[in-house]
Design a protein around this motif. Structure first.
Motif, PDB file in Angstrom:
ATOM      1  N   ASP A 108       0.679  -1.337  -0.073  1.00 20.79           N
ATOM      2  CA  ASP A 108      -0.138  -0.118   0.023  1.00 20.79           C
ATOM      3  C   ASP A 108       0.842   1.210   0.354  1.00 20.79           C
ATOM      4  OD1 ASP A 108      -2.846  -1.146   0.403  1.00 20.79           O
ATOM      5  OD2 ASP A 108      -1.621  -1.584   1.920  1.00 20.79           O
ATOM      6  N   LEU A 109       1.732   0.964   0.965  1.00 25.93           N
ATOM      7  CA  LEU A 109       2.334   2.556   0.967  1.00 25.93           C
ATOM      8  C   LEU A 109       4.801   2.013   0.618  1.00 25.93           C
ATOM      9  CD1 LEU A 109       3.428   5.143   1.117  1.00 25.93           C
ATOM     10  CD2 LEU A 109       3.661   5.312   3.737  1.00 25.93           C
ATOM     11  N   ALA A 110       4.940   1.803  -0.350  1.00 25.97           N
ATOM     12  CA  ALA A 110       7.192   1.295  -0.180  1.00 25.97           C
ATOM     13  C   ALA A 110       7.243   3.181   0.244  1.00 25.97           C
ATOM     14  CB  ALA A 110       6.842   1.116  -1.762  1.00 25.97           C
ATOM     15  N   CYS A 111       8.892   3.059   0.951  1.00 21.16           N
ATOM     16  CA  CYS A 111       8.992   4.201   1.472  1.00 21.16           C
ATOM     17  C   CYS A 111      10.338   3.707   0.640  1.00 21.16           C
ATOM     18  CB  CYS A 111       9.375   4.075   2.778  1.00 21.16           C
ATOM     19  SG  CYS A 111       8.238   4.649   4.074  1.00 21.16           S
ATOM     20  N   ILE A 112      10.862   4.666  -0.631  1.00 18.43           N
ATOM     21  CA  ILE A 112      11.886   3.783  -1.493  1.00 18.43           C
ATOM     22  C   ILE A 112      13.390   5.122  -1.681  1.00 18.43           C
ATOM     23  CG2 ILE A 112      12.539   3.476  -3.634  1.00 18.43           C
ATOM     24  CD1 ILE A 112      10.960   1.073  -2.529  1.00 18.43           C
ATOM     25  N   VAL A 113      14.431   4.200  -1.418  1.00 20.05           N
ATOM     26  CA  VAL A 113      15.101   5.459  -1.324  1.00 20.05           C
ATOM     27  C   VAL A 113      15.580   6.351  -2.406  1.00 20.05           C
ATOM     28  CG1 VAL A 113      18.321   5.450  -1.157  1.00 20.05           C
ATOM     29  CG2 VAL A 113      16.632   4.083   0.303  1.00 20.05           C
ATOM     30  N   VAL A 114      15.795   7.026  -3.211  1.00 14.39           N
ATOM     31  CA  VAL A 114      16.025   8.008  -4.659  1.00 14.39           C
ATOM     32  C   VAL A 114      16.844   9.513  -4.009  1.00 14.39           C
ATOM     33  CG1 VAL A 114      15.315   9.103  -6.063  1.00 14.39           C
ATOM     34  CG2 VAL A 114      13.630   7.786  -4.943  1.00 14.39           C
ATOM     35  N   ASP A 115      18.257   8.526  -4.346  1.00  9.06           N
ATOM     36  CA  ASP A 115      19.124  10.021  -3.805  1.00  9.06           C
ATOM     37  C   ASP A 115      20.111  10.027  -4.851  1.00  9.06           C
ATOM     38  OD1 ASP A 115      22.483  10.618  -2.131  1.00  9.06           O
ATOM     39  OD2 ASP A 115      21.729   8.867  -0.996  1.00  9.06           O
ATOM     40  N   LYS A 116      19.806  11.325  -4.809  1.00  3.71           N
ATOM     41  CA  LYS A 116      20.839  12.025  -6.410  1.00  3.71           C
ATOM     42  C   LYS A 116      22.084  11.738  -6.131  1.00  3.71           C
ATOM     43  CE  LYS A 116      19.441  15.892  -6.264  1.00  3.71           C
ATOM     44  NZ  LYS A 116      19.005  17.748  -6.512  1.00  3.71           N
ATOM     45  N   ARG A 117      23.459  11.614  -4.841  1.00  5.27           N
ATOM     46  CA  ARG A 117      24.805  11.718  -4.896  1.00  5.27           C
ATOM     47  C   ARG A 117      24.781  10.288  -5.754  1.00  5.27           C
ATOM     48  NH1 ARG A 117      26.086  10.381   1.396  1.00  5.27           N
ATOM     49  NH2 ARG A 117      23.912   8.931   1.111  1.00  5.27           N
ATOM     50  N   GLN A 118      23.709  10.085  -6.306  1.00  5.63           N
ATOM     51  CA  GLN A 118      24.562   8.540  -7.683  1.00  5.63           C
ATOM     52  C   GLN A 118      23.834   9.102  -8.501  1.00  5.63           C
ATOM     53  OE1 GLN A 118      20.966   5.692  -5.160  1.00  5.63           O
ATOM     54  NE2 GLN A 118      22.921   3.905  -6.392  1.00  5.63           N
ATOM     55  N   GLU A 119      24.095  10.634  -9.832  1.00  6.59           N
ATOM     56  CA  GLU A 119      23.619  10.872 -10.186  1.00  6.59           C
ATOM     57  C   GLU A 119      22.940   9.928 -11.570  1.00  6.59           C
ATOM     58  OE1 GLU A 119      27.784  11.137 -10.791  1.00  6.59           O
ATOM     59  OE2 GLU A 119      28.115  13.161  -9.719  1.00  6.59           O
ATOM     60  N   ASP A 120      23.964   9.238 -11.817  1.00  6.56           N
ATOM     61  CA  ASP A 120      22.553   9.432 -13.393  1.00  6.56           C
ATOM     62  C   ASP A 120      22.114   7.651 -13.303  1.00  6.56           C
ATOM     63  OD1 ASP A 120      23.482  11.180 -14.728  1.00  6.56           O
ATOM     64  OD2 ASP A 120      25.013  10.158 -16.126  1.00  6.56           O
ATOM     65  N   ASP A 121      22.631   7.515 -11.823  1.00  5.54           N
ATOM     66  CA  ASP A 121      21.833   5.809 -11.301  1.00  5.54           C
ATOM     67  C   ASP A 121      21.141   6.541 -10.481  1.00  5.54           C
ATOM     68  OD1 ASP A 121      23.851   4.630 -12.590  1.00  5.54           O
ATOM     69  OD2 ASP A 121      25.378   4.650 -11.345  1.00  5.54           O
ATOM     70  N   TYR A 122      20.680   7.112 -10.265  1.00  5.35           N
ATOM     71  CA  TYR A 122      19.983   7.222  -9.017  1.00  5.35           C
ATOM     72  C   TYR A 122      18.244   6.470  -8.932  1.00  5.35           C
ATOM     73  CZ  TYR A 122      16.229  10.739 -10.780  1.00  5.35           C
ATOM     74  OH  TYR A 122      15.488  11.669 -10.770  1.00  5.35           O
ATOM     75  N   LEU A 123      17.798   6.532 -10.281  1.00  4.69           N
ATOM     76  CA  LEU A 123      17.007   5.576 -10.034  1.00  4.69           C
ATOM     77  C   LEU A 123      16.615   4.036 -10.331  1.00  4.69           C
ATOM     78  CD1 LEU A 123      15.446   8.339 -12.700  1.00  4.69           C
ATOM     79  CD2 LEU A 123      14.467   8.012 -10.363  1.00  4.69           C
ATOM     80  N   LEU A 124      17.624   3.845 -10.034  1.00  2.00           N
ATOM     81  CA  LEU A 124      18.353   2.250 -10.339  1.00  2.00           C
ATOM     82  C   LEU A 124      16.960   1.176  -9.474  1.00  2.00           C
ATOM     83  CD1 LEU A 124      21.757   1.735 -10.954  1.00  2.00           C
ATOM     84  CD2 LEU A 124      20.145   1.313 -12.180  1.00  2.00           C
ATOM     85  N   GLY A 125      17.581   1.310  -8.592  1.00  4.00           N
ATOM     86  CA  GLY A 125      16.292   0.669  -6.930  1.00  4.00           C
ATOM     87  C   GLY A 125      15.430   1.510  -7.412  1.00  4.00           C
ATOM     88  N   LEU A 126      14.493   2.051  -7.749  1.00  2.00           N
ATOM     89  CA  LEU A 126      13.367   3.127  -7.573  1.00  2.00           C
ATOM     90  C   LEU A 126      12.417   2.309  -8.538  1.00  2.00           C
ATOM     91  CD1 LEU A 126      10.413   4.481  -7.009  1.00  2.00           C
ATOM     92  CD2 LEU A 126      11.231   6.669  -8.534  1.00  2.00           C
ATOM     93  N   GLN A 127      13.343   2.180  -9.751  1.00  2.00           N
ATOM     94  CA  GLN A 127      12.572   1.880 -10.516  1.00  2.00           C
ATOM     95  C   GLN A 127      12.587   0.032 -11.181  1.00  2.00           C
ATOM     96  OE1 GLN A 127      11.528   3.229 -14.552  1.00  2.00           O
ATOM     97  NE2 GLN A 127      10.313   1.664 -13.656  1.00  2.00           N
ATOM     98  N   TYR A 128      13.388  -0.511 -10.035  1.00  2.00           N
ATOM     99  CA  TYR A 128      13.184  -2.336 -10.030  1.00  2.00           C
ATOM    100  C   TYR A 128      12.800  -2.200  -9.431  1.00  2.00           C
ATOM    101  CZ  TYR A 128      14.550  -7.067  -9.614  1.00  2.00           C
ATOM    102  OH  TYR A 128      14.273  -8.143 -10.158  1.00  2.00           O
ATOM    103  N   PHE A 129      12.447  -1.704  -8.180  1.00  2.00           N
ATOM    104  CA  PHE A 129      11.005  -1.837  -7.405  1.00  2.00           C
ATOM    105  C   PHE A 129       9.653  -1.837  -8.078  1.00  2.00           C
ATOM    106  CE2 PHE A 129       7.926  -0.773  -3.761  1.00  2.00           C
ATOM    107  CZ  PHE A 129       8.345  -1.998  -3.180  1.00  2.00           C
ATOM    108  N   MET A 130       9.101   0.378  -8.997  1.00  2.00           N
ATOM    109  CA  MET A 130       7.991   0.005  -9.818  1.00  2.00           C
ATOM    110  C   MET A 130       7.911  -1.649 -10.695  1.00  2.00           C
ATOM    111  SD  MET A 130       8.025   4.408 -10.081  1.00  2.00           S
ATOM    112  CE  MET A 130       7.439   4.380 -10.589  1.00  2.00           C
ATOM    113  N   ASN A 131       9.043  -2.200 -10.827  1.00  2.00           N
ATOM    114  CA  ASN A 131       8.670  -3.105 -12.066  1.00  2.00           C
ATOM    115  C   ASN A 131       8.379  -3.842 -11.436  1.00  2.00           C
ATOM    116  OD1 ASN A 131       9.193  -1.186 -14.412  1.00  2.00           O
ATOM    117  ND2 ASN A 131      10.918  -2.263 -14.358  1.00  2.00           N
ATOM    118  N   GLN A 132       8.731  -4.785 -10.319  1.00  2.00           N
ATOM    119  CA  GLN A 132       8.960  -5.633  -9.904  1.00  2.00           C
ATOM    120  C   GLN A 132       7.504  -5.925  -8.253  1.00  2.00           C
ATOM    121  OE1 GLN A 132      11.314  -6.828 -11.761  1.00  2.00           O
ATOM    122  NE2 GLN A 132      10.801  -9.000 -10.040  1.00  2.00           N
ATOM    123  N   VAL A 133       7.266  -5.050  -7.754  1.00  2.00           N
ATOM    124  CA  VAL A 133       6.265  -4.859  -6.770  1.00  2.00           C
ATOM    125  C   VAL A 133       5.261  -4.499  -7.038  1.00  2.00           C
ATOM    126  CG1 VAL A 133       5.908  -4.704  -4.295  1.00  2.00           C
ATOM    127  CG2 VAL A 133       7.816  -5.203  -5.487  1.00  2.00           C
TER     128      VAL A 133
END
Length: 220
Positions: free
Chosen positions: A150-175
């Protein structure tokens, strides 16, 4: 539920009969003393674990802490890949790619995921072996989630520069998730503007909450 972004990764969730506080670091705590309060800490890093949580004045308070936290306070100390029951709350834990645990909470027919520092940490200055380990463990842990969130608290960290969406995008595709609350951005709210412009693959039509300031509350 009422969801308040406090600061950085900290958030307070109020349900009909429960309140859940996650990784309090800074921010104003507006707590209802008429509902029990469950305080979760994912690991002992300074930006997730503030000793002030033990000074909260509340008649019904329960602490659920990762077992890398060494404290003399009475609490349930949890480790990865376990299931716990606290009152009528079911708690499952995942292994963090950094330290401690992530939480999957089932309460009042709601399922809440809180990442802590479980994330696909990819850094340009790290060697390929380290980055590959991060990818492998992150995907392994997210693949352990088999229920809708229902609610997912997901890390989005700009320090990763071009890779900052890797975790968010994978989560959105899987869950399959209804709402996502971005966390872990140290008060840099430009992250919300970035996310609004991104062309994310969103197969489940998940709504990303637009966090613009400290102590912001959403009713979802």
């Amino acid at each position: 539920m009422e969801v308040t972004h406090l600061y950085h990764s900290g958030c307070l969730i109020e349900l009909e009969e429960h309140q859940l506080l996650f990784d309090y670091y800074q921010g104003d705590l507006n707590i209802n003393i008429n509902k029990p309060l469950y305080v979760f800490v994912s690991h002992n890093h300074y930006d997730h674990y503030n000793h002030q949580i033990f000074q909260i004045n509340h008649p019904q308070i329960h602490y659920i802490l990762s077992n890398d936290i060494h404290s003399t306070h009475q609490a349930l100390y949890v480790k990865p890949h376990q299931t716990y029951q606290v009152d009528d709350i079911k708690i499952n834990t995942l292994l963090s790619t950094d330290q401690g645990v992530a939480y999957i909470i089932e309460v009042e027919n709601q399922v809440i995921y809180f990442a802590g520092d479980l994330h696909w940490w990819h850094w340009n200055d790290e060697d390929d072996m380290s980055n590959e380990w991060q990818r492998k463990i992150y995907q392994q842990e997210i693949n352990r989630i088999h229920q809708n969130i229902d609610l997912a608290c997901i890390v989005v960290d700009k320090r990763q520069e071009d890779d900052y969406l890797l975790g968010l995008q994978y989560f959105m595709n899987q869950v399959k998730s209804r709402y996502i609350l971005p966390i872990h951005y140290f008060g840099d709210y430009s992250i919300s503007q970035l996310l609004q412009r991104e062309q994310l693959d969103n197969p489940y039509q998940t709504q990303i909450l637009n966090v613009t300031h400290q102590n912001q509350t959403f009713n979802i």
